[in-house]
Motif scaffolding. Structure first.
Motif, PDB file in Angstrom:
ATOM      1  N   SER A  42      89.287  17.894 -13.557  1.00  0.00           N
ATOM      2  CA  SER A  42      89.907  19.003 -14.293  1.00  0.00           C
ATOM      3  C   SER A  42      88.858  19.957 -14.840  1.00  0.00           C
ATOM      4  O   SER A  42      89.031  21.177 -14.774  1.00  0.00           O
ATOM      5  N   ARG A  43      87.788  19.411 -15.374  1.00  0.00           N
ATOM      6  CA  ARG A  43      86.714  20.270 -15.901  1.00  0.00           C
ATOM      7  C   ARG A  43      86.111  21.104 -14.784  1.00  0.00           C
ATOM      8  O   ARG A  43      85.832  22.293 -14.956  1.00  0.00           O
ATOM      9  N   HIS A  44      85.925  20.495 -13.623  1.00  0.00           N
ATOM     10  CA  HIS A  44      85.365  21.202 -12.474  1.00  0.00           C
ATOM     11  C   HIS A  44      86.320  22.307 -12.003  1.00  0.00           C
ATOM     12  O   HIS A  44      85.894  23.437 -11.741  1.00  0.00           O
ATOM     13  N   ALA A  96      86.297  25.194 -14.424  1.00  0.00           N
ATOM     14  CA  ALA A  96      85.054  25.970 -14.303  1.00  0.00           C
ATOM     15  C   ALA A  96      85.094  26.893 -13.078  1.00  0.00           C
ATOM     16  O   ALA A  96      84.500  27.982 -13.107  1.00  0.00           O
ATOM     17  N   GLU A 124      95.293  25.415 -14.992  1.00  0.00           N
ATOM     18  CA  GLU A 124      94.349  24.366 -15.393  1.00  0.00           C
ATOM     19  C   GLU A 124      94.555  23.956 -16.849  1.00  0.00           C
ATOM     20  O   GLU A 124      94.379  22.786 -17.199  1.00  0.00           O
ATOM     21  N   ALA A 167      95.470  20.215 -18.054  1.00  0.00           N
ATOM     22  CA  ALA A 167      94.779  19.509 -19.142  1.00  0.00           C
ATOM     23  C   ALA A 167      95.779  18.930 -20.134  1.00  0.00           C
ATOM     24  O   ALA A 167      95.609  17.803 -20.618  1.00  0.00           O
ATOM     25  N   LEU A 216      87.150  18.800 -22.447  1.00  0.00           N
ATOM     26  CA  LEU A 216      88.025  19.587 -21.569  1.00  0.00           C
ATOM     27  C   LEU A 216      88.928  20.508 -22.386  1.00  0.00           C
ATOM     28  O   LEU A 216      89.058  21.699 -22.069  1.00  0.00           O
ATOM     29  N   GLU A 242      87.042  23.453 -23.639  1.00  0.00           N
ATOM     30  CA  GLU A 242      86.796  24.417 -22.563  1.00  0.00           C
ATOM     31  C   GLU A 242      88.058  25.196 -22.217  1.00  0.00           C
ATOM     32  O   GLU A 242      87.996  26.398 -21.929  1.00  0.00           O
TER      33      GLU A 242
END
Length: 175
Positions: A10-12, A15, A26, A30, A110, A113
């Protein structure tokens, strides 16, 4: 699949997201992951943390509702209207939370972000509906982050209590 791995994915994905729609999807992903991790810990986590975990799951569920994902799909994310092939929540792949502390720490990162990305979208849009969806998403990410921090604090207190108890037990043993 382990929660820590899904958080990394998810972080990728966040980003890599550039378009407002992708960032909103996204953010929704999350929140779905937040709901799943909270639900898993509420069922299988330490008994004294299950109430907090249930609250995290409920917060994640409400956070999912902050985003009008069907409207985003109707805007043609897949080029033909309707949901894209990978529209199901990434969280549906979660089968375990092997390290709750690491998962919660990653989830907190996450969510932070997500909040930053949504601020960027809110600042860049002239569409009132999109702006307010971002504001609701920021609030949801913040509330979920608060719940994650609360659970991490409870984990720390629990570990300290266990260490104190173990030290007390070893000191009470006759030599």
């Amino acid at each position: 699949m382990d929660a820590v791995r899904l958080i990394g994915q998810s972080r990728h994905a966040l980003a890599r997201s550039r378009a407002a729609r992708d960032i909103l999807v996204e953010a929704w992903q999350a929140q779905a992951l937040t709901q799943a991790i909270g639900g898993h810990l509420a069922l299988t986590g330490p008994a004294e943390l299950r109430g907090e975990a249930r609250g995290l799951s409920e917060t994640g569920g409400r956070g999912c509702g902050a985003f009008d994902i069907p409207a985003l799909w109707a805007e043609g994310m897949d080029g033909a209207g309707g949901p894209p092939r990978d529209a199901r929540p990434r969280a549906a792949q979660m089968t375990q939370v092997t390290d709750a502390r690491t998962a919660l720490t990653g989830l907190g990162a996450l969510l932070g972000e997500v909040g930053i990305a949504l601020v960027g979208v809110a600042c860049a849009t002239d569409e009132e509906a999109l702006y307010w969806q971002c504001i609701e998403g920021i609030d949801a990410a913040d509330e979920s982050s608060d719940r994650v921090r609360g659970l991490l604090r409870r984990f720390t207190v629990r570990e300290q209590d266990r260490r104190r108890s173990a030290a007390w037990d070893s000191a009470a043993e006759p030599s």
